[in-house]
Write an enzyme that holds these catalytic residues in place. Structure first.
Site, PDB file in Angstrom:
ATOM      1  N   LYS A   1     -11.555 -19.155  -6.931  1.00  0.00           N
ATOM      2  CA  LYS A   1     -12.526 -18.032  -6.590  1.00  0.00           C
ATOM      3  C   LYS A   1     -11.814 -17.166  -5.463  1.00  0.00           C
ATOM      4  CE  LYS A   1     -14.523 -20.545  -2.199  1.00  0.00           C
ATOM      5  NZ  LYS A   1     -15.680 -20.721  -1.699  1.00  0.00           N
TER       6      LYS A   1
ATOM      7  N   ALA B   1       1.053 -33.089  -2.989  1.00  0.00           N
ATOM      8  CA  ALA B   1       0.997 -32.162  -3.753  1.00  0.00           C
ATOM      9  C   ALA B   1       2.405 -31.160  -3.532  1.00  0.00           C
ATOM     10  CB  ALA B   1      -0.093 -30.957  -3.480  1.00  0.00           C
TER      11      ALA B   1
ATOM     12  N   LYS C   1      -9.499 -44.284   2.019  1.00  0.00           N
ATOM     13  CA  LYS C   1      -8.202 -44.033   2.650  1.00  0.00           C
ATOM     14  C   LYS C   1      -7.967 -43.054   3.552  1.00  0.00           C
ATOM     15  CE  LYS C   1      -6.452 -40.752  -0.070  1.00  0.00           C
ATOM     16  NZ  LYS C   1      -5.681 -39.672   0.415  1.00  0.00           N
TER      17      LYS C   1
ATOM     18  N   GLU D   1     -10.739 -33.776   3.633  1.00  0.00           N
ATOM     19  CA  GLU D   1     -11.570 -34.407   2.802  1.00  0.00           C
ATOM     20  C   GLU D   1     -12.037 -35.716   3.671  1.00  0.00           C
ATOM     21  OE1 GLU D   1     -13.258 -33.643   0.552  1.00  0.00           O
ATOM     22  OE2 GLU D   1     -12.086 -32.455  -0.855  1.00  0.00           O
TER      23      GLU D   1
END
Length: 328
Positions: A33, A133, A184, A274
């Site tokens: 987006k 990443a 985790k 997260e």
């Protein structure tokens, strides 16, 4: 054999997977987006690693175009955004790989459960494991787990996404693999707080070990296999996320240990953490199922109830053991 892949989510992880798949010769379309991300990817520039040029990657803000582009759909969205995105799409008859790690607040659902609810006639898999990443973007050696029920399709997927530097193992315990990736992050926040307070390596090792035990207790109660948590998607991902400066969850905890509030720490990081959201979901789950989860409970009281850090630490350090050996 070259295939088309759609990536939902042009964040760091989605872009890393897009970069990896393009290097394997696949044609990739990324949905995001954010117009700046879309513009950058369409210009062949990695928005998170500008020294790396990107080929065979296109990007769009058109969700329908992205869904219609390919048979293979990779979900790399923040977990709390998945429902709102998929509710706008008509996803039918796809092979879907969940690459997001976390639990949905309110429903406590794993990502594959959210996808299953909002799609029709799809085969759903989960990709997880110790995989920062930026290192995947650079093509550094990485090992991950692909979990699902259809092992024949999983094998075909492995052949499509594996490389000498991106090793994919197969697992039929999608519950355990997803929970390992979600839980985790909670333990990594606790380890970051400990590091921020200067408690040292011994304390971190203790938190990681007891945190793994907590992950196992929760996971087994929710239908996962115990052994799954001792593999890449459990212990492997926990070790990486709880011990590296590249980890957003550990960094978030570290900043809190240094005296910042949760709100200021989130602002400083400027990206989705997260584990912050997962803490709330785990607290509700452990309450509902009466699961012994002292680390998760302590983090909830700190992050969402405003309990002073000193009191939280005292409660953790002075809590009674389950047994003389506090076994799993």
């Amino acid at each position: 054999m070259s295939q088309k892949f759609t990536i939902l989510g042009g964040g760091r992880w989605g872009t890393a997977l897009a970069s990896h798949l393009s290097r394997l010769g696949h044609e990739v379309l990324v949905y995001d987006k954010n117009p700046k991300v879309v513009e950058s990817l369409n210009a062949g520039v990695n928005p998170y690693l500008e020294s790396q040029s990107l080929e065979r990657i296109a990007s769009t803000q058109d969700l329908k175009e992205a869904i219609d582009f390919s048979q293979y759909l990779v979900v790399a969205l923040p977990v709390q955004a998945i429902r709102s995105v998929l509710e706008k799409a008509e996803v039918r008859g796809k092979v879907i790989i969940s690459a997001s790690k976390g639990l949905e607040i309110g429903t406590h659902k794993r990502v594959s459960q959210i996808i299953e609810e909002l799609s029709q006639d799809c085969q759903i898999f989960c990709l997880s494991g110790p995989s920062f990443a930026v290192e995947v973007m650079k093509g550094l050696p990485t090992a991950v787990v692909l979990a699902g029920q259809d092992m024949e399709q999983a094998q075909r997927l492995r052949e499509l996404i594996s490389s000498p530097y991106f090793r994919v193992y197969l697992c039929d315990d999608i519950v355990g693999v997803e929970l390992g990736g979600a839980l985790k992050n909670v333990i990594a926040i606790a380890c970051g707080i400990s590091d921020g307070l200067g408690y040292g390596h011994n304390a971190r090792a203790a938190l990681m070990t007891r945190g793994l035990a907590e992950m196992v207790r929760i996971g087994v109660q929710l239908g996962a296999k115990r052994d799954t948590f001792y593999g890449l998607s459990g212990m492997g991902d926990l070790f990486l996320t709880a011990s590296s400066d590249l980890s957003r969850n550990r960094t978030f905890g570290y900043l809190i240990g240094q005296g910042l509030s949760a709100e200021r720490a989130l602002e400083r990081i400027g990206q989705v953490v997260e584990g912050y959201h997962t803490v709330k979901a785990v607290k509700e789950l452990s309450d509902n199922l009466q699961i012994y989860a002292p680390i998760s409970q302590a983090l909830y009281s700190l992050l969402f109830e405003g309990k002073p850090l000193e009191e939280v630490l005292k409660d953790l350090l002075l809590r009674p053991s389950l047994s003389p050996y506090e076994s799993l």
